[in-house]
Enzyme design. Structure first.
Site, PDB file in Angstrom:
ATOM      1  N   THR A 100       0.822  -1.205   0.000  1.00 17.33           N
ATOM      2  CA  THR A 100       0.000   0.000   0.000  1.00 17.33           C
ATOM      3  C   THR A 100       0.859   1.258   0.000  1.00 17.33           C
ATOM      4  O   THR A 100       0.575   2.215  -0.714  1.00 17.33           O
ATOM      5  CB  THR A 100      -0.869   0.018   1.274  1.00 17.33           C
ATOM      6  N   ARG A 228      -9.306 -14.755  -0.420  1.00 15.05           N
ATOM      7  CA  ARG A 228      -9.697 -13.774   0.591  1.00 15.05           C
ATOM      8  C   ARG A 228     -11.208 -13.705   0.817  1.00 15.05           C
ATOM      9  O   ARG A 228     -11.655 -13.280   1.866  1.00 15.05           O
ATOM     10  CB  ARG A 228      -9.137 -12.401   0.294  1.00 15.05           C
ATOM     11  N   ASP A 285       2.518 -13.549   2.127  1.00  8.53           N
ATOM     12  CA  ASP A 285       2.268 -12.139   2.434  1.00  8.53           C
ATOM     13  C   ASP A 285       2.984 -11.783   3.744  1.00  8.53           C
ATOM     14  O   ASP A 285       2.557 -10.897   4.493  1.00  8.53           O
ATOM     15  CB  ASP A 285       0.769 -11.851   2.559  1.00  8.53           C
TER      16      ASP A 285
HETATM   17  C1  FWO Z   1      -3.426  -7.892   2.112  1.00  7.93           C
HETATM   18  C2  FWO Z   1      -0.163  -5.997   1.957  1.00  7.93           C
HETATM   19  C3  FWO Z   1      -4.351  -6.661   2.079  1.00  7.93           C
HETATM   20  C4  FWO Z   1       0.852  -4.014   2.976  1.00  7.93           C
HETATM   21  O1  FWO Z   1      -5.394  -6.765   1.435  1.00  7.93           O
HETATM   22  O2  FWO Z   1      -1.884  -6.380   0.416  1.00  7.93           O
HETATM   23  O3  FWO Z   1      -3.971  -5.656   2.669  1.00  7.93           O
HETATM   24  O4  FWO Z   1       1.088  -3.097   2.180  1.00  7.93           O
HETATM   25  O5  FWO Z   1       1.620  -4.393   3.879  1.00  7.93           O
HETATM   26  N1  FWO Z   1      -2.069  -7.435   2.398  1.00  7.93           N
HETATM   27  N2  FWO Z   1      -1.511  -3.993   2.367  1.00  7.93           N
HETATM   28  C5  FWO Z   1      -3.827  -8.846   3.225  1.00  7.93           C
HETATM   29  C6  FWO Z   1      -5.103  -9.618   2.901  1.00  7.93           C
HETATM   30  C7  FWO Z   1      -4.841 -10.600   1.804  1.00  7.93           C
HETATM   31  C8  FWO Z   1      -5.542 -10.344   4.144  1.00  7.93           C
HETATM   32  C9  FWO Z   1      -1.455  -6.628   1.508  1.00  7.93           C
HETATM   33  C10 FWO Z   1      -0.438  -4.810   2.834  1.00  7.93           C
HETATM   34 ZN    ZN Z   2      -1.514  -7.600  -1.337  1.00  4.60          ZN
END
Ligand code: FWO
Ligand code: ZN
Length: 389
Positions: A100, A228, A285
């Site tokens: 993100t 998910r 992840d």
């Molecule tokens: C997923 C990484 C989410 C980061 O949707 O995409 O946020 O930048 O560290 N994680 N946003 C986790 C779901 C699959 C449960 C990321 C996160």
């Molecule tokens: Zn992700």
């Protein structure tokens, strides 16, 4: 230089039976029913693998090695990964990514962290970019990044169907995929686009449109987090049956979303629906944030992805879902190696990298981890720590 693993049952990941395995430097030297060491030979470390299974070192294709997160403001930026978070999970190759936050996490520091982990003993690669489009690169251009920076094997994780995505158009994504594909072709790399699929209604629609309206093949994409929620999972089954690759996230559990499936459940259901196991991978992840938002998009809290969930879900696939070990292992060894074109990884064959995990035969617990011929974990004891561990 020389290590002899005696009496182990070898899964390459296909079952190869009981064999002795000689490691020469950082390579798998020889596999034979029995390898005898002459008394007056040079120094050889013998590792007794009686009652143990010898399997390829695990490949984790989606790890926030630099840390990620931040969706609950600055204090929720997750910590950087440490070497033994990786090695104790049996992982010997990681592909690092940004998520993100592509502002306080830079491509420069992602590359430096990947190089640091490599200096500490494991194999690392990275994706260029983060959630956001336009993609932030090192050279200013996706194709140039792939051609000029050895560790960059593709683009990711580009966010789609998510309230945190940059709302790219199909056009934007097609151009990113084209640049990654051609950059890969010109550098002998996969040029894979690792796609973060969120909880949004559009699911995999973007990819379906690119694949049906351009010359870009379905194999160029590796969409992740497919487990998910139920709706996305069902769309993932149809997508995989058309030949697409689907990556399931092992850190996902039911706290993430009511209808989330664990990787082991997801694997079982996909196989039952007629998806070929060769199209399925797991990734952790690890060290990424697992934020939870309410239906209005309000942040409720977040957890941190754990790398050790990767093999834990493979173990559950065997022990709880009855999937044969030789099949379940594929999703974290030979499948990611093939999809990501990591030619020296993911299989136990002569002249491949000596990345190996020894499992306790009955419990499938990780006992010993060898990365590039070096013992990182032996009989569950950490032998090699990270610089500051
Ligand atoms: C997923 C990484 C989410 C980061 O949707 O995409 O946020 O930048 O560290 N994680 N946003 C986790 C779901 C699959 C449960 C990321 C996160
Ligand atoms: Zn992700």
């Amino acid at each position: 230089m020389l290590k002899l693993i005696k009496n182990g049952e070898i899964y390459g990941p296909e079952y190869l039976g009981k064999k002795d395995l000689l490691i020469v430097g950082n390579k798998i030297g020889y596999l034979a029913p029995e390898i005898k060491v002459p008394d007056d030979f040079v120094e050889i470390e013998v590792i007794d693998a009686t009652d143990k299974l010898v399997v390829p070192g695990f490949i984790d294709s989606h790890v926030h090695i630099l840390g990620g997160g931040g969706e609950g403001s600055y204090k929720t930026r997750t910590p950087e990964i440490q070497l033994t978070d990786i090695t104790t999970a049996g992982v010997t190759t990681v592909i690092g990514c940004l998520g993100t936050d592509g502002t306080t996490r830079s491509m420069e520091s992602l590359l430096a962290k990947a190089r640091g982990l490599e200096e500490e003993g494991i194999t690392t690669y990275i994706y260029t970019g983060s959630y956001r489009v336009p993609v932030r690169t090192l050279t200013g251009d996706i194709q140039d990044d792939l051609i000029l920076i050895d560790k960059i094997i593709g683009v990711g994780e580009i966010a789609l169907s998510d309230h945190r995505s940059s709302q790219p158009t199909v056009e934007d994504l097609a151009k990113i995929a084209a640049a990654s594909r051609v950059g890969g072709i010109l550098s002998g790399k996969a040029g894979i686009i690792n796609i973060h699929v969120g909880d949004g209604q559009r699911k995999l629609d973007y990819l379906e449109e690119i694949i049906s309206t351009t010359e870009i093949p379905i194999s160029q994409f590796l969409p992740t987090h497919i487990n998910r929620n139920q709706e996305l999972f069902k769309a993932g089954i149809e997508y995989a049956k058309k030949g697409g690759f689907v990556d399931l996230t092992s850190s996902i559990d039911s706290t993430v979303s009511g209808s989330a499936l664990s990787c082991s459940q997801g694997l079982k259901e996909m196989l039952a629906a007629g998806v070929s196991i060769d199209n399925i991978t797991f990734s952790s992840d690890g060290q990424g944030s697992l934020p939870v938002f309410d239906e209005k998009g309000q942040f409720l809290g977040l957890g941190v992805g754990k790398l050790d969930s990767l093999f834990a879900e493979v173990r559950k696939s065997v022990n709880n879902e009855g999937i044969p070990l030789a099949d379940a292992l594929k999703v974290i060894t030979s499948n990611p190696a093939r999809i990501l074109k990591l030619e020296n990884k993911g299989v136990i064959k002569e002249n491949k990298d000596a990345d190996l995990v020894l499992l306790k035969k009955d419990t499938l617990e990780i006992e010993t981890v060898i990365a590039l011929g070096k013992v990182m974990i032996q009989n569950k004891e950490i032998k090699v720590k990270g610089t500051f561990q």
